[in-house]
Design a protein around this motif. Structure first.
Motif, short mmCIF file in Angstrom:
data_model
loop_
_atom_site.label_atom_id
_atom_site.label_comp_id
_atom_site.label_asym_id
_atom_site.label_seq_id
_atom_site.Cartn_x
_atom_site.Cartn_y
_atom_site.Cartn_z
N THR A 124 3.83 -3.65 -6.80
CA THR A 124 4.61 -4.00 -5.60
C THR A 124 4.41 -3.00 -4.47
N GLU A 125 4.80 -1.75 -4.68
CA GLU A 125 4.75 -0.77 -3.59
C GLU A 125 3.33 -0.47 -3.13
N ILE A 126 2.38 -0.37 -4.04
CA ILE A 126 1.01 -0.02 -3.65
C ILE A 126 0.40 -1.11 -2.76
N PRO A 127 0.49 -2.40 -3.13
CA PRO A 127 -0.02 -3.41 -2.19
C PRO A 127 0.72 -3.39 -0.84
N ALA A 128 2.02 -3.15 -0.85
CA ALA A 128 2.77 -3.08 0.41
C ALA A 128 2.31 -1.90 1.25
N LEU A 129 2.08 -0.75 0.62
CA LEU A 129 1.58 0.42 1.35
C LEU A 129 0.20 0.14 1.93
N ARG A 130 -0.66 -0.47 1.14
CA ARG A 130 -2.02 -0.78 1.63
C ARG A 130 -1.98 -1.72 2.84
N ARG A 131 -1.14 -2.76 2.78
CA ARG A 131 -1.02 -3.69 3.91
C ARG A 131 -0.53 -2.96 5.15
N PHE A 132 0.51 -2.15 5.00
CA PHE A 132 1.07 -1.43 6.14
C PHE A 132 0.03 -0.49 6.75
N MET A 133 -0.65 0.26 5.89
CA MET A 133 -1.64 1.21 6.39
C MET A 133 -2.81 0.50 7.06
N LYS A 134 -3.20 -0.65 6.53
CA LYS A 134 -4.28 -1.42 7.15
C LYS A 134 -3.86 -1.92 8.54
N GLU A 135 -2.60 -2.41 8.63
CA GLU A 135 -2.08 -2.88 9.92
C GLU A 135 -2.06 -1.76 10.96
N LYS A 136 -1.77 -0.55 10.51
CA LYS A 136 -1.70 0.60 11.42
C LYS A 136 -3.06 1.24 11.66
#
Length: 140
Positions: A124-136
């Motif tokens: 859960t958290e790792i995919p969410a972190l990856r998405r957020f970091m990619k967006e930024k």
């Protein structure tokens, strides 16, 4: 299956008593199932064997827990983790400072620098972190 009931979520460690209470209140129910981490299940059942619950399977055959950080951890770095694993994490990460941290804000706490690392779920958290970091546009 004729009927399926989902019990409301509860704080870690209360799952076995919720399952037992539901089963006791509904004796015609063939089986009541719950989900709990084994590091919580074993001490809970040890402390209260009257719960009469049984572990039947591991979900992933290995733990989905990890420590996420934006860079390699160094001595003295602070790791935020779940309150029920602070003692264990201190033994594993004896060169870092391990503290209990709120589950609801841990991703934000990692990204804004409150913690150098956080206890996270790879599911859960790792995919969410990856998405957020990619967006930024941040590097992993």
């Amino acid at each position: 299956i004729q009927t399926l009931h989902f019990l409301p979520t509860c704080p870690p460690g209360r799952e076995p008593s919720r399952v037992r209470s539901f089963q006791n209140a509904n004796p015609s129910t063939l089986a009541t199932f719950g989900s709990i981490e084994q590091n919580i299940f074993v001490p809970t059942l040890y402390d209260d064997p009257s719960l009469e619950v049984t572990a039947v399977a591991a979900m992933f055959r290995r733990s989905p827990l990890c420590v996420a950080s934006r860079r390699p951890l160094k001595e003295g770095d602070v790791i935020g983790c779940h309150e029920d694993t602070v003692h264990l994490m201190k033994r594993i990460f004896h060169r870092q400072t391990v503290v209990a941290s709120p589950r609801g804000s841990k991703n934000t706490d990692l990204l804004n620098g409150t913690y150098n690392g956080i206890q996270a779920y790879t599911t859960t958290e790792i995919p969410a972190l990856r998405r957020f970091m990619k967006e930024k546009g941040w590097n992993h």
